[in-house]
Enzyme design. Structure first.
Site, PDB file in Angstrom:
ATOM      1  N   CYS A 184      58.430  -8.036   4.809  1.00  0.00           N
ATOM      2  CA  CYS A 184      59.138  -9.198   4.255  1.00  0.00           C
ATOM      3  C   CYS A 184      59.035  -9.244   2.742  1.00  0.00           C
ATOM      4  O   CYS A 184      59.992  -9.628   2.061  1.00  0.00           O
ATOM      5  CB  CYS A 184      58.587 -10.486   4.852  1.00  0.00           C
ATOM      6  SG  CYS A 184      58.991 -10.684   6.600  1.00  0.00           S
ATOM      7  N   ASP A 207      83.856 -22.448   5.705  1.00  0.00           N
ATOM      8  CA  ASP A 207      84.197 -23.409   6.773  1.00  0.00           C
ATOM      9  C   ASP A 207      82.974 -23.799   7.594  1.00  0.00           C
ATOM     10  O   ASP A 207      83.087 -24.519   8.582  1.00  0.00           O
ATOM     11  CB  ASP A 207      85.281 -22.829   7.684  1.00  0.00           C
ATOM     12  CG  ASP A 207      84.872 -21.498   8.328  1.00  0.00           C
ATOM     13  OD1 ASP A 207      83.740 -21.004   8.054  1.00  0.00           O
ATOM     14  OD2 ASP A 207      85.669 -20.934   9.098  1.00  0.00           O
TER      15      ASP A 207
END
Length: 205
Positions: A45, A125
């Site tokens: 990570c 959207d």
């Protein structure tokens, strides 16, 4: 809750390293990438967080906001906001942890949270356009995320699709929903058709 492409991305309010955000409002008319981590300061990570910081100008160029999420408290160490999902609410809302998961991030290990290794691309959207899930031992390919964003943004504007391994500037395929008659009007210069259902044109500009 299982999310799928085309679903509305769950809205949420969260404290980040850059202040409080409401996700949909924060996105505004931009595209978004939400990428998650099972725990802060794990080796794979850490390389991913650094890569995203390096690539941020490329996302900015495409009008894409990026936000990271860790099942841990986070400190301010990146040039984009990070969410510390200590109560696990966002991880559960996005289906990365079972809804029945109880408690908080305290005491949970990276292995407990190994399913929190997702990339979500969200359109203006607020619909989910892509979901990627990676194992803990495999670093994510963020060049691929940029490639997909290039394809998504172009195909949202033009009636085309992108073939396997397509890269910016390469030829594209006329969408199957476009009839030959329509295609001749849209592309009066013509198109190559190695198969009746594969009609190739230069990338629209």
């Amino acid at each position: 809750m299982t999310l799928a492409i085309g679903d509305t991305a769950p809205d949420f309010e969260a404290e980040t390293t850059e202040g409080k955000i409401r996700f949909h409002e924060w996105l505004g008319s931009s595209w978004g990438v939400l990428f998650s981590h099972p725990k802060d300061f794990t080796p794979v990570c850490t390389t991913e967080l650094g890569t995203m910081a390096r690539l941020k100008p490329e996302f900015d160029k495409r009008n894409v906001k990026i936000v990271g999420l860790s099942v841990d408290p986070v400190d301010n160490h990146k040039n984009y906001p990070m969410i510390g999902d200590t109560d696990l609410k966002i991880s559960k809302a996005y289906g990365m942890l079972p809804a029945a998961t109880s408690g908080s991030s305290e005491g949970r290990t990276a292995a407990d949270n190994q399913t929190v290794r997702n990339v979500f691309i969200v359109g203006p959207d607020k619909k989910i356009k892509l979901i990627l899930v990676y194992p803990m031992t495999t670093g994510r390919n963020f060049d691929e995320v940029l490639r997909v964003i290039d394809s998504l943004q172009m195909t949202a504007k033009h009636r085309v699709a992108t073939p396997a391994n397509w890269k910016q500037g390469e030829d594209v395929i006329i969408a199957g929903s476009v009839s030959d008659d329509e295609a001749k009007k849209i592309w009066p210069q013509g198109f190559k058709a190695p198969r009746p259902y594969i009609r190739i044109v230069p990338q629209p500009r």
